[in-house]
Write a protein that holds these residues in place. Structure first.
Motif, PDB file in Angstrom:
ATOM      1  N   ASP A  87      32.758  47.638  47.980  1.00 31.77           N
ATOM      2  CA  ASP A  87      33.096  48.939  47.280  1.00 31.77           C
ATOM      3  C   ASP A  87      34.349  48.513  46.243  1.00 31.77           C
ATOM      4  O   ASP A  87      34.831  49.421  45.548  1.00 31.77           O
ATOM      5  CB  ASP A  87      33.132  49.912  48.187  1.00 31.77           C
ATOM      6  N   ALA A  88      34.731  47.260  46.475  1.00 33.39           N
ATOM      7  CA  ALA A  88      35.803  46.873  45.344  1.00 33.39           C
ATOM      8  C   ALA A  88      35.610  45.404  44.910  1.00 33.39           C
ATOM      9  O   ALA A  88      36.282  44.481  45.370  1.00 33.39           O
ATOM     10  CB  ALA A  88      37.146  46.976  46.086  1.00 33.39           C
ATOM     11  N   PRO A  89      34.743  45.103  43.936  1.00 32.75           N
ATOM     12  CA  PRO A  89      34.408  43.647  43.734  1.00 32.75           C
ATOM     13  C   PRO A  89      35.414  42.901  42.971  1.00 32.75           C
ATOM     14  O   PRO A  89      35.384  41.796  43.147  1.00 32.75           O
ATOM     15  CB  PRO A  89      33.265  44.034  42.723  1.00 32.75           C
ATOM     16  N   GLN A  90      36.403  43.492  42.650  1.00 36.80           N
ATOM     17  CA  GLN A  90      37.279  42.821  41.992  1.00 36.80           C
ATOM     18  C   GLN A  90      38.851  42.779  42.760  1.00 36.80           C
ATOM     19  O   GLN A  90      39.824  42.447  42.571  1.00 36.80           O
ATOM     20  CB  GLN A  90      37.733  43.347  40.596  1.00 36.80           C
ATOM     21  N   GLY A  91      38.591  43.158  44.051  1.00 38.48           N
ATOM     22  CA  GLY A  91      39.487  43.242  45.212  1.00 38.48           C
ATOM     23  C   GLY A  91      40.327  44.694  44.924  1.00 38.48           C
ATOM     24  O   GLY A  91      40.199  45.280  44.436  1.00 38.48           O
ATOM     25  N   THR A  92      41.207  44.893  46.112  1.00 37.06           N
ATOM     26  CA  THR A  92      42.173  45.939  46.185  1.00 37.06           C
ATOM     27  C   THR A  92      43.549  45.360  46.189  1.00 37.06           C
ATOM     28  O   THR A  92      43.793  44.565  46.830  1.00 37.06           O
ATOM     29  CB  THR A  92      41.482  46.624  47.519  1.00 37.06           C
ATOM     30  N   ALA A  93      44.369  46.229  45.405  1.00 36.92           N
ATOM     31  CA  ALA A  93      45.603  46.319  45.666  1.00 36.92           C
ATOM     32  C   ALA A  93      46.223  47.165  46.500  1.00 36.92           C
ATOM     33  O   ALA A  93      46.145  48.220  46.659  1.00 36.92           O
ATOM     34  CB  ALA A  93      46.466  46.310  44.114  1.00 36.92           C
ATOM     35  N   VAL A 131      42.230  44.585  39.430  1.00 39.08           N
ATOM     36  CA  VAL A 131      41.664  45.054  40.910  1.00 39.08           C
ATOM     37  C   VAL A 131      40.772  46.232  40.480  1.00 39.08           C
ATOM     38  O   VAL A 131      40.887  47.114  39.581  1.00 39.08           O
ATOM     39  CB  VAL A 131      42.865  45.452  41.734  1.00 39.08           C
ATOM     40  N   SER A 132      39.903  46.388  41.532  1.00 41.57           N
ATOM     41  CA  SER A 132      39.001  47.617  41.477  1.00 41.57           C
ATOM     42  C   SER A 132      39.344  48.662  42.090  1.00 41.57           C
ATOM     43  O   SER A 132      39.233  50.022  41.657  1.00 41.57           O
ATOM     44  CB  SER A 132      37.643  47.249  42.204  1.00 41.57           C
ATOM     45  N   ARG A 133      40.379  48.712  43.309  1.00 43.12           N
ATOM     46  CA  ARG A 133      40.911  49.836  43.733  1.00 43.12           C
ATOM     47  C   ARG A 133      42.431  49.449  44.134  1.00 43.12           C
ATOM     48  O   ARG A 133      42.880  48.472  44.247  1.00 43.12           O
ATOM     49  CB  ARG A 133      40.217  49.894  45.405  1.00 43.12           C
ATOM     50  N   VAL A 134      43.133  50.699  44.015  1.00 42.30           N
ATOM     51  CA  VAL A 134      44.679  50.738  44.250  1.00 42.30           C
ATOM     52  C   VAL A 134      44.839  51.545  45.464  1.00 42.30           C
ATOM     53  O   VAL A 134      44.381  52.687  45.526  1.00 42.30           O
ATOM     54  CB  VAL A 134      45.424  51.159  43.205  1.00 42.30           C
ATOM     55  N   VAL A 135      45.384  50.841  46.365  1.00 34.44           N
ATOM     56  CA  VAL A 135      46.274  51.665  47.778  1.00 34.44           C
ATOM     57  C   VAL A 135      47.705  51.757  47.888  1.00 34.44           C
ATOM     58  O   VAL A 135      48.162  50.658  47.682  1.00 34.44           O
ATOM     59  CB  VAL A 135      45.443  50.909  48.945  1.00 34.44           C
ATOM     60  N   LEU A 136      47.938  53.239  47.770  1.00 34.14           N
ATOM     61  CA  LEU A 136      49.520  53.156  47.549  1.00 34.14           C
ATOM     62  C   LEU A 136      50.018  53.781  48.924  1.00 34.14           C
ATOM     63  O   LEU A 136      49.587  54.903  49.401  1.00 34.14           O
ATOM     64  CB  LEU A 136      49.603  53.963  46.215  1.00 34.14           C
ATOM     65  N   GLY A 137      51.207  53.263  49.272  1.00 35.34           N
ATOM     66  CA  GLY A 137      51.858  53.899  50.253  1.00 35.34           C
ATOM     67  C   GLY A 137      53.110  54.363  49.764  1.00 35.34           C
ATOM     68  O   GLY A 137      53.671  53.731  49.261  1.00 35.34           O
TER      69      GLY A 137
END
Length: 366
Positions: A87-93, A131-137
């Protein structure tokens, strides 16, 4: 052979979740060397979010970046690149505010001038990487700038009545009359981890509740910033009452305007690091945080980890720096306070790793 999952949050300001896991594991193995230890350091979007993913996801890689810190000076930090997935073929940040625009980065509070620009610069660096997805804290923020610094770093402009860029931080909020989003960079898959549901404005809003922690102590100043945040929400087309919009001094609301999805931090981190799968085959699950109090049972890491343990019929054990007398600990079959083990709060704070090792040993004996 006992299978032990270690899933604490960070002990805020004293030891990271990953280091807490190492200390607990060393203590447990000193008593039960045959135990299978499964490290799953946790976070809820605040301090230690990047470290938690780094310790739990094989192949995760730190990506150095230099950003403008909350004190206005360049700082070298990093974001985390997770490997490609279906679900994130270019990776997740994974990017956390604590290490880019966090309050712990300040020698002194800057209630009017600290901003979230560095956080936005780190996001921009991840987007540059593709990146395909970004996860932010977004926990542990230093500012109450409504996310204007972050959005500026992504291409937005905030203008006063003369068409001039307003001052950064909370100082310039009241002067904003026009928001220009024509140059704003976009991302299609952005997940925001937060452990608060506060709206942007009002008595439970960013200025009233979190402003004092950042030095905004005068009620008149809080009212002024609250009004400015409300005006900015109107200009951005965001409902100021949105749960979580007040997180991180209003960064939550700015991220909603950017198209991001706000989610409960502990639940989403657990999903992304595969905690439920690890707990499913565990005999014992150990969790914890710096201070376990009356709020800890409301969506915080220990309560959520304990609920997963209950679903798996595993024993849930709690280790905390301190445990308030009035806190509900019914979710756990055993609890330990580092303050009690060390003999005082000062001793526990001075060397948390030592006392976490002792806690791990005591839990293994139990």
């Amino acid at each position: 052979m006992t299978r032990v999952v270690l899933a604490p949050d960070s002990f805020k300001g004293t030891i990271t979740a990953a280091d807490a896991v190492d200390a607990l594991a060393a203590g447990w193995r000193s008593v039960d060397p045959s135990a299978v230890i499964v490290p799953r350091p946790m976070a809820d979007g605040g301090e230690g979010t990047v470290a938690a993913f780094e310790a739990s996801v094989p192949g995760a890689r730190r990506m150095p970046v230099t950003v403008d810190g909350p004190a206005g000076m360049p700082v070298t930090t990093s974001w985390l690149l997770l490997p490609a997935s279906d679900d994130a073929p270019q990776g997740t940040a994974v990017i956390d505010m604590a290490s880019t625009s966090g309050i712990e980065m300040l020698d002194r509070l800057r209630p009017w001038d600290a901003d979230s620009r560095g956080f936005g610069q780190a996001i921009a660096a991840a987007l540059d990487h593709g990146v395909s997805r970004v996860v932010l804290g977004i926990g542990s923020s230093a500012s109450t700038d409504g996310g204007t610094g972050m959005l500026r770093a992504l291409g937005a402009r905030f203008l006063d009545s003369s068409g001039t860029e307003t001052a950064p931080g909370a100082r310039g909020l009241a002067d904003i009359v026009t928001v220009d989003l024509s140059g704003l960079r976009r991302a299609s898959d952005v997940i925001v981890l937060t452990d608060v549901t506060n709206p942007l404005t009002g008595p439970r809003g960013a200025a009233a509740v979190f402003g004092p922690q950042k030095g905004l102590t005068d009620p008149a100043d809080q009212h002024r910033v609250d009004a400015a945040l409300g005006q900015m929400a109107h200009l951005l087309g965001v409902d100021a009452a949105t749960p979580g919009a007040g997180a991180a001094g209003g960064v939550g609301g700015a991220l909603v305007a950017w198209g991001a999805q706000l989610v409960p931090g502990a639940i989403e981190v657990a999903r992304l690091i595969g905690l439920a799968e690890a707990v499913a085959s565990a005999d014992v699950v150990v969790t914890g945080e710096g201070a376990y109090d009356g709020q800890s049972g409301d969506g915080k890491v220990p309560s959520y980890v304990a609920s997963l343990a209950a679903d798996a019929s595993a024993r849930a054990l709690l280790v905390a720096g301190r445990i308030d007398d009035g806190a509900d600990t019914d979710l756990f079959t055993g609890t330990l306070s580092l303050t009690q083990i060390a003999g005082s709060a000062a001793s526990a704070l001075a060397d948390p790793a030592r006392w976490l090792r002792e806690a791990g040993a005591q839990l293994a004996r139990g």
